[in-house]
Design an enzyme around this catalytic site. Sequence first.
Site, PDB file in Angstrom:
ATOM      1  N   ALA A  14      -8.716 -32.726  -1.277  1.00 26.43           N
ATOM      2  CA  ALA A  14      -9.902 -33.586  -1.264  1.00 26.43           C
ATOM      3  C   ALA A  14      -9.846 -34.674  -0.210  1.00 26.43           C
ATOM      4  CB  ALA A  14     -10.097 -34.218  -2.646  1.00 26.43           C
ATOM      5  N   ASN A  15      -8.662 -35.031   0.237  1.00 24.29           N
ATOM      6  CA  ASN A  15      -8.560 -36.087   1.233  1.00 24.29           C
ATOM      7  C   ASN A  15      -8.232 -35.561   2.627  1.00 24.29           C
ATOM      8  OD1 ASN A  15      -8.760 -38.771   2.020  1.00 24.29           O
ATOM      9  ND2 ASN A  15      -6.527 -39.038   1.930  1.00 24.29           N
ATOM     10  N   MET A  18     -11.692 -31.532   5.974  1.00 20.34           N
ATOM     11  CA  MET A  18     -12.778 -30.751   5.383  1.00 20.34           C
ATOM     12  C   MET A  18     -13.034 -31.203   3.945  1.00 20.34           C
ATOM     13  SD  MET A  18     -14.330 -28.546   7.364  1.00 20.34           S
ATOM     14  CE  MET A  18     -14.889 -27.092   6.466  1.00 20.34           C
ATOM     15  N   THR A 107      -9.008 -22.240   3.101  1.00 19.94           N
ATOM     16  CA  THR A 107      -7.641 -22.312   3.601  1.00 19.94           C
ATOM     17  C   THR A 107      -7.249 -20.982   4.226  1.00 19.94           C
ATOM     18  OG1 THR A 107      -7.173 -23.821   1.807  1.00 19.94           O
ATOM     19  CG2 THR A 107      -5.272 -22.835   2.900  1.00 19.94           C
ATOM     20  N   ASN A 134     -14.918 -18.947   8.211  1.00 22.98           N
ATOM     21  CA  ASN A 134     -15.830 -19.753   9.022  1.00 22.98           C
ATOM     22  C   ASN A 134     -17.052 -20.137   8.191  1.00 22.98           C
ATOM     23  OD1 ASN A 134     -17.423 -20.919  10.949  1.00 22.98           O
ATOM     24  ND2 ASN A 134     -17.867 -19.014  12.028  1.00 22.98           N
ATOM     25  N   HIS A 162     -14.202 -25.914  24.955  1.00 23.62           N
ATOM     26  CA  HIS A 162     -13.612 -26.809  23.965  1.00 23.62           C
ATOM     27  C   HIS A 162     -12.914 -27.981  24.666  1.00 23.62           C
ATOM     28  CE1 HIS A 162     -14.162 -23.363  21.258  1.00 23.62           C
ATOM     29  NE2 HIS A 162     -14.073 -24.231  20.268  1.00 23.62           N
ATOM     30  N   LYS A 166      -7.194 -28.400  22.714  1.00 28.18           N
ATOM     31  CA  LYS A 166      -7.080 -27.063  22.121  1.00 28.18           C
ATOM     32  C   LYS A 166      -6.113 -26.241  22.958  1.00 28.18           C
ATOM     33  CE  LYS A 166      -9.876 -23.178  20.523  1.00 28.18           C
ATOM     34  NZ  LYS A 166      -9.457 -23.301  19.113  1.00 28.18           N
ATOM     35  N   GLY A 172     -10.543 -18.591  18.577  1.00 28.41           N
ATOM     36  CA  GLY A 172     -10.562 -17.531  17.577  1.00 28.41           C
ATOM     37  C   GLY A 172     -11.971 -17.061  17.263  1.00 28.41           C
ATOM     38  N   THR A 173     -12.926 -17.972  17.236  1.00 28.51           N
ATOM     39  CA  THR A 173     -14.291 -17.583  16.902  1.00 28.51           C
ATOM     40  C   THR A 173     -14.920 -16.742  18.000  1.00 28.51           C
ATOM     41  OG1 THR A 173     -14.408 -19.746  15.844  1.00 28.51           O
ATOM     42  CG2 THR A 173     -16.438 -18.473  15.937  1.00 28.51           C
TER      43      THR A 173
END
Lengths: 273, 273, 273, 273
Positions: A14-15, A18, A107, A134, A162, A166, A172-173
């Site tokens: 949660a911290n 994302m 994850t 994604n 990018h 990086k 990767g996308t």
Amino acid sequence: MSENLPIPVIVAGANGKMGRETIKAIANAPDMTLIGAIDRTHIGEDIGEVVGIGALEIPVTNDLEVMLAQGAQEKQLSVVVDFTHPDGIYDRVRSAIAYGVRPVIGTTGLTEAQIHDLTVFADKASMGCLIVPNFSIGMILLQQAAIAASQYFQHVEILELHHNQKADAPSGTAVKTAQMLSELGKTFNPPSVVEKENFAGARGAVVGENIRLHSVRLPGLLAHQEVIFGAPGEIYSLRHDTSDRACYMPGVLLAIRRVLQLKSLIYGLEKVL
Amino acid sequence: MSENLPIPVIVAGANGKMGRETIKAIANAPDMTLIGAIDRTHIGEDIGEVVGIGALEIPVTNDLEVMLAQGAQEKQLSVVVDFTHPDGIYDRVRSAIAYGVRPVIGTTGLTEAQIHDLTVFADKASMGCLIVPNFSIGMILLQQAAIAASQYFQHVEILELHHNQKADAPSGTAVKTAQMLSELGKTFNPPSVVEKENFAGARGAVVGENIRLHSVRLPGLLAHQEVIFGAPGEIYSLRHDTSDRACYMPGVLLAIRRVLQLKSLIYGLEKVL
Amino acid sequence: MSENLPIPVIVAGANGKMGRETIKAIANAPDMTLIGAIDRTHIGEDIGEVVGIGALEIPVTNDLEVMLAQGAQEKQLSVVVDFTHPDGIYDRVRSAIAYGVRPVIGTTGLTEAQIHDLTVFADKASMGCLIVPNFSIGMILLQQAAIAASQYFQHVEILELHHNQKADAPSGTAVKTAQMLSELGKTFNPPSVVEKENFAGARGAVVGENIRLHSVRLPGLLAHQEVIFGAPGEIYSLRHDTSDRACYMPGVLLAIRRVLQLKSLIYGLEKVL
Amino acid sequence: MSENLPIPVIVAGANGKMGRETIKAIANAPDMTLIGAIDRTHIGEDIGEVVGIGALEIPVTNDLEVMLAQGAQEKQLSVVVDFTHPDGIYDRVRSAIAYGVRPVIGTTGLTEAQIHDLTVFADKASMGCLIVPNFSIGMILLQQAAIAASQYFQHVEILELHHNQKADAPSGTAVKTAQMLSELGKTFNPPSVVEKENFAGARGAVVGENIRLHSVRLPGLLAHQEVIFGAPGEIYSLRHDTSDRACYMPGVLLAIRRVLQLKSLIYGLEKVL
């Protein structure tokens, strides 16, 4: 009617970057209610205060089991969103399914064999589970539009840009986009001349069915991908620019809603769009 | 088998800008054979010589009736492609249907009432007929991708850029894109602030369901349209650039192939894509 | 006053692609008058008719000597523009200078030694001569703006996009831009991470002082170059798109005007801009 | 040698958005040393801790006089950077000059009359002072490149794109660019056809010497400006994209260095670039 009750959601990690965005997004979603926040840091503090949106009356805990047990007791089907890290992710997904809490997994790190096992396990339990590499709906729309265009265009190249922090190239996308186009059963870019690189690398990398990828790296860039189709007399290009993790939240919320309607494990948000 | 014989095609307006491109495209299409070329100019000359690709043994004529009669006698179903001008277009379409020659109509000027009449007429004859305001497959793909994106994005603006010989703004195609998005049942671009134009017109034109259109006109530009979707943290943009009428030829050839499979009048290439 | 008389111009290679554009441009320039058209084809025909703009009363000839002699007798200083081919270009330039006719040379193929000789020869004669590898003022402006930006930006990459009939990559002009930036005495793009290419070539070619070049080749593209500077929080990009040889004509006319003011040989239009 | 000592700098508005970035930038600049941080908030706290970069041993104060007095006692000429707000800005600049501390003013709100007064005052004192409405070196480079291009291009339009929280259109910077081009003594965009807007506003706003501005507003956009020049056969475009206030820091540091070399008040960073 019970369907109108908000969806109970637990956020693991949660911290994290994302996770924090997800906490905020759930707090703003009228059809959801946060019931748990799991993290290794800030334990005992109110997660709303931690992410800077004011008290939510949900203290951070690091005990997943207790949270899953609580999720299992909700009147509504509940969901756990996982943005943690590869270690132990298999066990966490399996636990959630065992408790009857639907997992939405952002994850990375699950092996193909683990995904297969979890698929069988979720199937037997008739439980929905979504693994989502994604969460960007915009990128999925771009990829689907590119697939549609590939039926009519024989020539395509991909450009991705990018920031210069990086390390990997291509992104990767972008590789994923090239692979999706390459699975359509045709070879792109039939040559019309014998090409010659006067400086090696000028024509980029070749991925899949002869698709060229070009990776630009500069400070000031964020994350950008452009798929460029060409035919005599025309260019058709699709571009996605990302400047903030906020862009993933519509996908995260959609995943939470969709996983409740599933009876099995699904890999990829595009399958439920 | 008869299906493998090439499709006999007549081109009306054979020496116009679109007609000339169409003659060349048919000459290069292995599944088609040119059987007639109609124009008011160069009558009696070989149309291949006229368009500069060498003799095709097809003399230009200005007698549509004779050509349609010949088309009706071919072993294969034949097609007439019309790139002429509005005068008399209704009669030409009706004649073609009456002769059993499938029309592909790129000429503008048919009224809604005339299209209705022709639809009824083609239906009774179980004859295919295609009226195509826009032969660009790239543009149709862009419009379809924009419609898909509209489900997920609430904000969109359209930019179109053309050479400064173009008098009208916005371009008809950009208006059409805005109208297509506006028919989806939602209003775009909910405001987040009270906007103020310090110079009138800065925010462009409003078309349909609150979609902004911006028209740039400069020498050196050709024909460009960009649909830009925005959401927090991301931009998804679709762009089509046209530099040559050659870009319409895949659409023209597709229309010729598709009209043979139809039993009625269809308006718009997107319906048969 | 004699200065107000139009500049007499001879065009060699008058029926080539650049020559034809030049004939049209001179015909439209109020301060110039065409006095000769040299070509191997269409000898004896009116060059205006040959290029399709109506009679100019200038018959095509293939006798350069006669034309230079005529140029030498004009009341005004005259200019010969050469868009022919490498064979014999050295002799043609030397002849022109000997006759007192200023050469503007768009033809490639002169060696460095030949250019040196011609420089000495023009110097002695106090004669202007312009050798111009690139007549695009737009591209020169881009390159000068890039040089100005290089003082303040440490990171830059170059993208060039051309139609897929172009065999060489990167384009000569993009390499030239990289070389111009590399002569400024600094090394660009200090690395911030250890980069890794998962597919070879993704990061493009390295030219000069660590500048990356990326070459896209697609049908539908024309000729495009983009220089992208990056710094934390910002991107500054310069782009030039060429769609027609017409874009070189302002540079050709400028060269004709400037060469008359010169007393020596100059290499590159940027020197007289 | 004393010239090699770091420049002592006071930051007023140290905890504002620009102030915080400036604190960080000065902390990283080897030729500068922070000697004071002024703000209404966090008084007494270490400004380094406040902005999240660790202790700098400089407590926040709200007493400008004390700080200016301290600046006046430094061995080196010192500078005060002001990113506060319009109230009292005139007095703050005057005070600084009186103390012999060079002002770099990023705060807006000075009237023309006030700037005139301050110019006279700084002149008499032979003191450098820089008023800087725009610290972006990238934008200044764009504007200078646009001015250079305007000599050769007759046609130009400006496109600016911002997030939809921005109320005003066009952006002040885009208007400024148009005004700079309009001061060059020519009227742009001579018409080639009679234009017709079918939807009002499509052709954008007219600013200065007939320059069209188009303002796009979408969530997901940040701050972007594009100046597009056109001529037959070519487009030359200059684009600046801003994603973070970090982009202003090279300009802030440059202003600090330059103000020490000045003996009078200068308006605009472009004058000292």
